[in-house]
Design a protein around this motif. Structure first.
Motif, PDB file in Angstrom:
ATOM      1  N   ASP A  56      22.398 -29.846  30.473  1.00 57.98           N
ATOM      2  CA  ASP A  56      21.588 -29.023  29.569  1.00 57.98           C
ATOM      3  C   ASP A  56      20.153 -28.850  30.043  1.00 57.98           C
ATOM      4  OD1 ASP A  56      23.745 -28.770  27.789  1.00 57.98           O
ATOM      5  OD2 ASP A  56      23.230 -30.666  26.801  1.00 57.98           O
ATOM      6  N   ARG A  57      19.756 -29.602  31.052  1.00 56.94           N
ATOM      7  CA  ARG A  57      18.360 -29.562  31.474  1.00 56.94           C
ATOM      8  C   ARG A  57      18.035 -28.231  32.154  1.00 56.94           C
ATOM      9  NH1 ARG A  57      14.793 -34.293  34.423  1.00 56.94           N
ATOM     10  NH2 ARG A  57      12.840 -33.114  34.472  1.00 56.94           N
ATOM     11  N   THR A  58      16.839 -27.730  31.849  1.00 57.44           N
ATOM     12  CA  THR A  58      16.377 -26.481  32.455  1.00 57.44           C
ATOM     13  C   THR A  58      15.045 -26.709  33.162  1.00 57.44           C
ATOM     14  OG1 THR A  58      15.190 -25.779  30.460  1.00 57.44           O
ATOM     15  CG2 THR A  58      17.501 -25.103  30.671  1.00 57.44           C
ATOM     16  N   SER A  59      14.696 -25.793  34.052  1.00 56.84           N
ATOM     17  CA  SER A  59      13.410 -25.820  34.738  1.00 56.84           C
ATOM     18  C   SER A  59      13.023 -24.391  35.075  1.00 56.84           C
ATOM     19  CB  SER A  59      13.489 -26.660  36.016  1.00 56.84           C
ATOM     20  OG  SER A  59      12.233 -26.731  36.659  1.00 56.84           O
ATOM     21  N   ARG A  60      11.778 -24.037  34.793  1.00 62.12           N
ATOM     22  CA  ARG A  60      11.275 -22.687  35.065  1.00 62.12           C
ATOM     23  C   ARG A  60      12.181 -21.611  34.483  1.00 62.12           C
ATOM     24  NH1 ARG A  60       7.304 -22.627  39.491  1.00 62.12           N
ATOM     25  NH2 ARG A  60       7.035 -24.754  40.269  1.00 62.12           N
ATOM     26  N   GLY A  61      12.749 -21.905  33.316  1.00 59.94           N
ATOM     27  CA  GLY A  61      13.567 -20.931  32.623  1.00 59.94           C
ATOM     28  C   GLY A  61      15.002 -20.834  33.096  1.00 59.94           C
ATOM     29  N   ALA A  62      15.430 -21.731  34.003  1.00 62.20           N
ATOM     30  CA  ALA A  62      16.785 -21.664  34.545  1.00 62.20           C
ATOM     31  C   ALA A  62      17.557 -22.924  34.192  1.00 62.20           C
ATOM     32  CB  ALA A  62      16.748 -21.496  36.061  1.00 62.20           C
ATOM     33  N   ASN A  63      18.837 -22.755  33.872  1.00 56.73           N
ATOM     34  CA  ASN A  63      19.741 -23.883  33.744  1.00 56.73           C
ATOM     35  C   ASN A  63      20.438 -24.047  35.086  1.00 56.73           C
ATOM     36  OD1 ASN A  63      22.362 -25.260  33.338  1.00 56.73           O
ATOM     37  ND2 ASN A  63      21.700 -25.370  31.204  1.00 56.73           N
ATOM     38  N   MET A  64      20.053 -25.071  35.836  1.00 60.02           N
ATOM     39  CA  MET A  64      20.516 -25.230  37.212  1.00 60.02           C
ATOM     40  C   MET A  64      22.023 -25.481  37.284  1.00 60.02           C
ATOM     41  SD  MET A  64      17.270 -26.281  36.595  1.00 60.02           S
ATOM     42  CE  MET A  64      17.084 -28.079  36.564  1.00 60.02           C
ATOM     43  N   THR A  65      22.548 -26.254  36.327  1.00 64.06           N
ATOM     44  CA  THR A  65      23.980 -26.529  36.312  1.00 64.06           C
ATOM     45  C   THR A  65      24.772 -25.245  36.109  1.00 64.06           C
ATOM     46  OG1 THR A  65      23.619 -28.765  35.462  1.00 64.06           O
ATOM     47  CG2 THR A  65      25.810 -27.828  35.162  1.00 64.06           C
ATOM     48  N   GLU A  66      24.351 -24.443  35.132  1.00 64.66           N
ATOM     49  CA  GLU A  66      25.041 -23.174  34.877  1.00 64.66           C
ATOM     50  C   GLU A  66      24.951 -22.244  36.076  1.00 64.66           C
ATOM     51  OE1 GLU A  66      23.496 -21.534  31.287  1.00 64.66           O
ATOM     52  OE2 GLU A  66      24.436 -23.051  29.999  1.00 64.66           O
ATOM     53  N   ASN A  67      23.806 -22.237  36.750  1.00 60.20           N
ATOM     54  CA  ASN A  67      23.663 -21.380  37.936  1.00 60.20           C
ATOM     55  C   ASN A  67      24.653 -21.772  39.023  1.00 60.20           C
ATOM     56  OD1 ASN A  67      21.611 -20.052  36.634  1.00 60.20           O
ATOM     57  ND2 ASN A  67      20.027 -20.541  38.128  1.00 60.20           N
ATOM     58  N   LEU A  68      24.771 -23.085  39.287  1.00 62.99           N
ATOM     59  CA  LEU A  68      25.699 -23.522  40.333  1.00 62.99           C
ATOM     60  C   LEU A  68      27.140 -23.241  39.920  1.00 62.99           C
ATOM     61  CD1 LEU A  68      26.340 -24.804  43.016  1.00 62.99           C
ATOM     62  CD2 LEU A  68      26.099 -27.060  41.973  1.00 62.99           C
ATOM     63  N   GLN A  69      27.452 -23.454  38.671  1.00 68.14           N
ATOM     64  CA  GLN A  69      28.802 -23.153  38.208  1.00 68.14           C
ATOM     65  C   GLN A  69      29.116 -21.667  38.353  1.00 68.14           C
ATOM     66  OE1 GLN A  69      28.411 -24.800  34.249  1.00 68.14           O
ATOM     67  NE2 GLN A  69      29.465 -26.699  34.820  1.00 68.14           N
ATOM     68  N   GLN A  70      28.133 -20.819  38.072  1.00 69.67           N
ATOM     69  CA  GLN A  70      28.339 -19.380  38.247  1.00 69.67           C
ATOM     70  C   GLN A  70      28.580 -19.044  39.713  1.00 69.67           C
ATOM     71  OE1 GLN A  70      25.390 -16.741  36.492  1.00 69.67           O
ATOM     72  NE2 GLN A  70      25.907 -15.085  37.908  1.00 69.67           N
ATOM     73  N   VAL A  71      27.790 -19.637  40.602  1.00 71.37           N
ATOM     74  CA  VAL A  71      27.951 -19.373  42.030  1.00 71.37           C
ATOM     75  C   VAL A  71      29.327 -19.817  42.508  1.00 71.37           C
ATOM     76  CG1 VAL A  71      27.194 -20.094  44.327  1.00 71.37           C
ATOM     77  CG2 VAL A  71      25.514 -19.337  42.646  1.00 71.37           C
ATOM     78  N   ILE A  72      29.755 -21.016  42.122  1.00 72.28           N
ATOM     79  CA  ILE A  72      31.067 -21.497  42.551  1.00 72.28           C
ATOM     80  C   ILE A  72      32.161 -20.563  42.029  1.00 72.28           C
ATOM     81  CG2 ILE A  72      32.742 -23.378  42.373  1.00 72.28           C
ATOM     82  CD1 ILE A  72      30.364 -23.894  44.263  1.00 72.28           C
ATOM     83  N   GLY A  73      32.017 -20.089  40.806  1.00 73.41           N
ATOM     84  CA  GLY A  73      32.979 -19.126  40.284  1.00 73.41           C
ATOM     85  C   GLY A  73      33.017 -17.850  41.093  1.00 73.41           C
ATOM     86  N   GLU A  74      31.841 -17.363  41.509  1.00 70.14           N
ATOM     87  CA  GLU A  74      31.786 -16.150  42.317  1.00 70.14           C
ATOM     88  C   GLU A  74      32.402 -16.372  43.695  1.00 70.14           C
ATOM     89  OE1 GLU A  74      27.786 -14.774  42.486  1.00 70.14           O
ATOM     90  OE2 GLU A  74      27.639 -14.363  40.336  1.00 70.14           O
ATOM     91  N   VAL A  75      32.125 -17.527  44.274  1.00 70.99           N
ATOM     92  CA  VAL A  75      32.693 -17.846  45.586  1.00 70.99           C
ATOM     93  C   VAL A  75      34.219 -17.826  45.516  1.00 70.99           C
ATOM     94  CG1 VAL A  75      32.996 -19.707  47.267  1.00 70.99           C
ATOM     95  CG2 VAL A  75      30.703 -19.145  46.431  1.00 70.99           C
ATOM     96  N   LEU A  76      34.764 -18.450  44.488  1.00 78.44           N
ATOM     97  CA  LEU A  76      36.217 -18.541  44.367  1.00 78.44           C
ATOM     98  C   LEU A  76      36.848 -17.188  44.019  1.00 78.44           C
ATOM     99  CD1 LEU A  76      36.549 -21.936  42.464  1.00 78.44           C
ATOM    100  CD2 LEU A  76      36.831 -21.494  44.911  1.00 78.44           C
ATOM    101  N   ALA A  77      36.065 -16.303  43.427  1.00 75.84           N
ATOM    102  CA  ALA A  77      36.596 -14.998  43.025  1.00 75.84           C
ATOM    103  C   ALA A  77      36.575 -13.966  44.137  1.00 75.84           C
ATOM    104  CB  ALA A  77      35.808 -14.473  41.825  1.00 75.84           C
ATOM    105  N   ARG A  78      35.953 -14.287  45.259  1.00 74.99           N
ATOM    106  CA  ARG A  78      35.875 -13.325  46.354  1.00 74.99           C
ATOM    107  C   ARG A  78      37.274 -12.980  46.868  1.00 74.99           C
ATOM    108  NH1 ARG A  78      31.852 -10.223  46.977  1.00 74.99           N
ATOM    109  NH2 ARG A  78      31.839 -10.243  49.256  1.00 74.99           N
ATOM    110  N   LYS A  79      37.450 -11.729  47.273  1.00 74.73           N
ATOM    111  CA  LYS A  79      38.746 -11.295  47.800  1.00 74.73           C
ATOM    112  C   LYS A  79      39.151 -12.150  48.985  1.00 74.73           C
ATOM    113  CE  LYS A  79      41.176  -7.225  49.543  1.00 74.73           C
ATOM    114  NZ  LYS A  79      41.063  -5.771  49.879  1.00 74.73           N
TER     115      LYS A  79
END
Length: 307
Positions: A56-79
């Motif tokens: 739940d921790r944020t810094s400079r307006g970003a939730n770092m955990t959610e950002n990494l989870q989003q990136v991993i999801g995008e990586v796995l979704a690539r064709k």
């Protein structure tokens, strides 16, 4: 050496070789069965994830955990999912706490389950021992450079040289040290028949700071670049640390500043990750922004092996 979290299905590709009295970890990157081309190797490049103990921790307006989870999801979704994923330092939030790495490992779990090999380098907010504790099976038994974590990833198209610029935990300065730079020169010379991609966490810094200021980048930048400038097989130098996406040319090689996964220092910059597709002729880098509406979303850089 940077830690390699190798899925069980990939263990057969692990090789070791005696280098400089130690054992360096060598990975042969392989393609996924769904690769769009039979002659391409795909990497996902991440930097500056800054994962905290609490999701739940944020810094400079970003939730770092959610950002990494989003990136991993995008990586796995690539064709064409990548065979390998590199996190280029500052995996942990600030001080490399044990809980940071436990959360970090949880975030990367889906990539490991998908059979993607993970490679980590050290940033100034990382701490080796807690990282080893979270990934105990990846702790190296020997290293060619004392107190540094270096490795080489070999692909059919180019070799990656992952360096360690961690000087002290939570101290902004980066340092490679003479032994590591000598090791890099030796290993580049031993692999001069293939394009080389060199990666560190810290930015290069060619001018010394004022007396009352610390080095913000690599304090021995000049010595490192003597090695890179004099070896024509070096085609790209990639780094993070500054939380900024940029590209420039230095002589015969490209200088590429990877964007952060975590927060931004300048709100106009993008955060996200970079897809790298290596072929016989070049490496194509595509910026994947967390905000798909960012003006730089989809920007590409072509690194030709012939240049």
């Amino acid at each position: 050496m940077p830690i390699h979290q190798i899925p069980q299905s990939r263990r057969g590709f692990l090789k070791t070789t005696a280098i400089g009295g130690g054992t360096a970890l060598l990975m042969s990157a392989t393609q996924t069965a769904s690769a769009a081309s039979d002659n391409a190797t795909v990497f996902a490049l991440l930097s500056d994830t800054h994962i905290p103990s609490s999701p739940d921790r944020t810094s400079r307006g970003a939730n770092m955990t959610e950002n990494l989870q989003q990136v991993i999801g995008e990586v796995l979704a690539r064709k064409t999912p990548p065979s390998d994923l590199i996190v280029n330092g500052d995996c942990a939030h600030l001080k490399g706490l044990p809980g940071d790495y436990q959360n970090f490992v949880r975030c990367l779990g889906p990539a490991q389950q998908a059979g993607i090999a993970l490679h980590l380098t050290m940033g100034n907010h990382d701490d080796r021992q807690p990282l080893y504790d979270a990934l105990s099976d990846q702790r190296p038994t020997a290293t060619p450079v004392m107190s540094k974590h270096v490795s080489i990833i070999e692909t059919p198209h180019a070799n990656w040289f992952l360096l360690d610029s961690l000087f002290r935990v939570n101290v902004v300065t980066g340092e490679l040290g003479e032994a590591q730079i000598d090791w890099l020169a030796e290993q580049l010379d031993a692999r001069s028949n293939k394009p080389a991609i060199v990666m560190t966490h810290h930015t290069p810094q060619f001018t010394a700071p004022q007396e009352d200021k610390p080095w913000n980048g690599i304090s021995d930048t000049e010595r490192l670049f003597e090695v890179l400038d004099s070896r024509k097989q070096v085609k790209a130098y990639l780094y993070g640390h500054s939380h900024h996406w940029s590209h420039s040319q230095r002589g015969h090689f490209h200088m590429i500043n990877l964007p952060p996964v975590a927060y931004l220092f300048n709100k106009k910059d993008p955060n996200g990750w970079v897809e790298a597709v290596l072929t016989d002729n070049a490496m194509r880098l595509e910026l994947r922004t967390l905000n798909p509406q960012h003006p730089l979303a989809g920007e590409t850089i072509e690194v030709s092996w012939a240049s």
